[in-house]
Each structure stands twice: as structure tokens, then as C-alpha cells.
Scaffold this motif. Structure first.
Motif, PDB file in Angstrom:
ATOM      1  N   ASP A   1      -1.352  12.405  -0.388  1.00 39.30           N
ATOM      2  CA  ASP A   1      -1.388  11.234  -1.402  1.00 39.30           C
ATOM      3  C   ASP A   1      -2.084   9.520  -0.466  1.00 39.30           C
ATOM      4  N   LEU A   2      -1.031   9.831   1.150  1.00 35.12           N
ATOM      5  CA  LEU A   2      -1.986   8.788   0.998  1.00 35.12           C
ATOM      6  C   LEU A   2      -2.527   9.171   2.382  1.00 35.12           C
ATOM      7  N   LYS A   3      -3.080   9.658   2.069  1.00 42.02           N
ATOM      8  CA  LYS A   3      -3.666  10.685   3.800  1.00 42.02           C
ATOM      9  C   LYS A   3      -5.217  10.337   3.796  1.00 42.02           C
TER      10      LYS A   3
ATOM     11  N   GLU B   1      -7.078   7.335   3.527  1.00 46.36           N
ATOM     12  CA  GLU B   1      -6.374   5.797   4.404  1.00 46.36           C
ATOM     13  C   GLU B   1      -5.570   6.146   5.734  1.00 46.36           C
TER      14      GLU B   1
ATOM     15  N   GLN C   1      10.918   7.333  -1.289  1.00 49.44           N
ATOM     16  CA  GLN C   1       9.667   7.551  -2.063  1.00 49.44           C
ATOM     17  C   GLN C   1       8.720   9.046  -0.477  1.00 49.44           C
ATOM     18  N   TYR C   2       9.109   8.552   0.480  1.00 51.48           N
ATOM     19  CA  TYR C   2       8.729   9.468   1.882  1.00 51.48           C
ATOM     20  C   TYR C   2       9.926  10.345   1.995  1.00 51.48           C
TER      21      TYR C   2
ATOM     22  N   THR D   1       0.767  -1.021   0.236  1.00 47.87           N
ATOM     23  CA  THR D   1       0.297   0.598  -0.200  1.00 47.87           C
ATOM     24  C   THR D   1       0.940   1.260   0.160  1.00 47.87           C
TER      25      THR D   1
ATOM     26  N   SER E   1       1.935   2.057  -2.899  1.00 51.77           N
ATOM     27  CA  SER E   1       1.184   2.076  -3.994  1.00 51.77           C
ATOM     28  C   SER E   1       1.254   4.151  -4.280  1.00 51.77           C
ATOM     29  N   HIS E   2       1.713   4.483  -3.466  1.00 49.75           N
ATOM     30  CA  HIS E   2       1.043   5.889  -3.211  1.00 49.75           C
ATOM     31  C   HIS E   2       2.964   6.718  -3.323  1.00 49.75           C
ATOM     32  N   SER E   3       2.638   7.700  -3.540  1.00 47.54           N
ATOM     33  CA  SER E   3       3.986   8.341  -3.914  1.00 47.54           C
ATOM     34  C   SER E   3       4.400   9.260  -2.602  1.00 47.54           C
ATOM     35  N   SER E   4       3.577   9.989  -1.670  1.00 53.40           N
ATOM     36  CA  SER E   4       3.164  11.077  -0.878  1.00 53.40           C
ATOM     37  C   SER E   4       2.430  10.633   0.050  1.00 53.40           C
TER      38      SER E   4
END
Length: 353
Positions: A207-209, A211, A296-297, A198, A201-204
Motif C-alpha cells: 500500500d506504501l509503494k 510513496e 501493521q508491517y 504516514t 495511514s497505510h495498511s502494508s
């Protein structure tokens, strides 16, 4: 969302909900029936959330607050006399309550004070950093630092309630969002390959917020299960320290003034997996997947310290039991294990990490 940590007479609930801080007093009333409350917080968090919390509680309890400077330096053993003096000045007794409102530093320090003041006072954790929400507020590990190392004086002391409001992270600086993501990635590494995917599959973080509450729930649920099986950190719970053997020494090397805890964990996870790969103790490719996710993060993966300068401190690690250094490694992403080693594990490939 609600979870229960089932530890017999030390069991407690954890609530994860947007805006739960607005109704925190209703949950606290259910968990605590005494008279006095001491709120411990820091000079960043208290102006944002402390006054509102105190106002909501003051109609029901006699409330006091003790505000500390933010930062890891506050979590020093030498801070404790002032903390105990504040509790004595407020005339708190064993039937009263300490609330830790803040990140991991406040949670650890206030928790240790609760464990030791008058041999134990009720404790509630209200974590306001991502790292504290997914990790340090749950499980009952409380501690302070010594000059020789991090968390070397501590206790196992469970709270009676944990309240997690993901929305308070909106006031957290980007650096400490990244700091918390170090621990989130750790949970994917040690126990949850789906969580790791998971995150991939997110860019930042932005983008994750959407979830985020579910991701916090997943991390806390992993920790809950591990703590229920091994409350006192002598077996399975050591898995939660993936990356920490190196992380604590990295933090200490710069006197807790350069890498944050989550940043150091990020470096520790990648570097220890790289060492393990070189010794055929983990599946090929694990280090590269961790490296890609850290980038990525926005997390670091190296710190520029010669490994030879960290080995003496590594030998003081609390996972060093019976003269064996228990190192947490990955078989593969989502599947971790404890590898009994010696300091030679680190000395075999001395280099700058």
C-alpha cells in the motif's frame, strides 16, 4: 531526487531515482576518473544486477568483481584477508575505486575494505536493500563484526557517491522488506512525526509503494542532517541508534542466524520504549503506538530472551562513553533524546523481552 551531504572536502551527492541503476555508469564517470574498479557484491545480488553494471562500466574502466556469500556471517573480521587478497590480485591502487553493490553487509564490509586498503580507496555505495537505502549506505559508518559483538571494528569513511534505485526492491524477499521497514519506522520515531503518521495511514508495504521514493528521501534527508552535525557519532548522531542498544545484543545472542538487523531493531525500539515508560522517561502511549505500527508491517516486537542474559553485551555497546551508557529514548513520537544511564536502566526491570 538529489541530496548533498555537506562535509567539506568529504562532501558527496546522493541520487534517488527509479531505474537509476540502468544509467549508473554515467554518474560513476562523473564521480571517478581513475582506471580500475572492483565491484563487491553477494551471491544473491550480483546475478541480478552485477553483470549488467559491470558490462556498462567495462567500456570505460578495467572492472573486476568479488562475490561473497550473502548474510551477516560474511561481515566477520575473518573475511578480510580474502577481501584484501582480491584487491591485491586485481592490483588496485589508491587511485582506483571500490563499488559496494548490495545490502548493508556488503556496504559495511566493502566500505571497511575501502577505508583500510592502502589507507583509503575511493568508494561508491549502490544499496540494493531497503535497510541499506534508508540507512547504512549513507553517513560513512563502515565496520566488521567480532565474535564479541557487532560492528566493533570499524571506521568513518565517506563514499564519493551514493546511487539509490527504489525499483531494485522489487526483487527483495518480503522478509527483507520488513527488515528495512524497521529502520524506516525508526526515522519516524526519532525525528519525523509526519513520517510516522504516514506509515500509520497505510495498511502494508504494498500500500506504501507509490510513496516509496519520497519515504526513502525523507529517511536519507534526516540522516544527512544528523551526519552533517555530528560526523563521528559522539553527540546527536547517537539518536540514529534508537533501538540498536538492544538490537545488536539480540542479533548476537543467536549468532546472527535468527533475527535480521531490522527485526532486532523493531524489538529493540518497542522494548526500550516500554522500559522507558515504566521509568517515566517517555510519554505514556508511545510504546503502544510503536507496537501497533510494528504489527501493521509484520515486524516482531519481542524475542523471548531474558534481559538478564543481554546485559553483559550491552555494556560493550559503542554508545557507552566515559562509563555512561547513553540510551536513546523518545520524549514523544518524532522527538528523541540521549539519556545518560547505567546498566541499571536495564536491570531495574529484568524480564523476558
Amino acid at each position: 531526487m538529489k541530496l548533498n551531504v555537506n562535509l567539506g572536502d568529504k562532501s558527496y551527492p546522493i541520487y534517488i531515482e527509479n531505474k537509476i541503476l540502468d544509467s549508473a555508469s554515467d554518474y560513476i564517470v562523473d564521480a571517478f576518473s581513475g582506471k580500475k574498479i572492483m565491484i563487491f557484491s553477494d551471491d544473491n545480488v550480483y546475478p541480478l544486477y552485477g553483470e549488467a553494471l559491470k558490462r556498462s562500466l567495462s567500456g570505460r574502466f578495467e572492472c573486476h568483481e568479488f562475490i561473497l556469500p550473502h548474510g551477516e556471517a560474511t561481515k566477520a573480521f575473518k573475511t578480510l584477508p580474502a577481501v584484501y587478497s582480491a584487491l591485491l590480485d586485481a592490483r588496485l591502487t589508491r587511485s582506483d575505486l571500490i563499488i559496494a553493490l548490495g545490502g548493508g553487509v556488503i556496504g559495511d564490509l566493502a566500505g571497511f575494505a575501502a577505508a583500510t586498503y592502502m589507507r583509503g580507496v575511493n568508494l561508491i555505495q549502490i544499496p540494493t536493500s531497503l535497510l541499506a537505502q534508508v540507512d547504512s549506505s549513507v553517513g560513512g559508518k563502515v565496520a566488521v563484526d567480532l565474535p564479541q559483538g557487532k560492528n566493533l571494528v570499524g571506521a568513518f569513511y565517506q563514499p564519493c557517491l551514493v546511487l539509490i534505485d527504489p525499483l531494485v526492491l522489487n526483487t527483495l524477499s518480503p522478509r527483507f522488506i520488513k527488515d528495512g521497514m524497521g529502520e524506516v519506522i525508526k526515522y519516524g520515531c526519532i525525528r519525523d512525526a509526519d513520517l510516522f503518521r504516514t506509515l500509520e495511514s497505510h495498511s502494508s508495504f504494498e500500500d506504501l509503494k507509490e510513496e516509496l521514493p519520497a519515504i526513502i528521501y525523507s529517511c536519507v534527508d534526516i540522516k544527512r542532517k544528523v551526519v552533517e552535525h555530528d560526523q563521528f557519532d559522539t553527540g546527536e548522531r547517537m539518536l540514529l541508534n534508537f533501538g540498536h542498544t538492544l538490537a545488536h545484543t539480540i542479533e548476537q545472542y543467536h549468532h546472527y542466524e535468527r533475527e535480521s538487523h531490522g527485526e532486532a531493531v523493531a524489538v529493540g525500539m518497542y522494548q526500550i520504549t516500554r522500559l522507558a515508560q515504566e521509568q517515566c522517561l517517555t510519554a505514556p502511549g508511545n510504546a503502544d503506538r510503536i507496537l501497533k505500527l510494528l504489527k501493521q508491517y509484520g515486524l516482531p516486537y519481542e524475542c523471548g530472551i531474558p534481559l538478564s542474559e543481554l546485559t553483559d553485551t550491552i555494556e560493550l555497546d559503542k554508545k557507552n562513553l566515559n562509563d555512561r551508557l547513553n540510551v536513546v529514548l523518545l520524549r514523544e513520537i518524532g522527538n528523541s533524546y540521549i539519556h545518560p544511564a547505567t546498566i541499571d536502566f536495564f536491570k531495574r526491570n529484568l524480564r523476558t523481552i
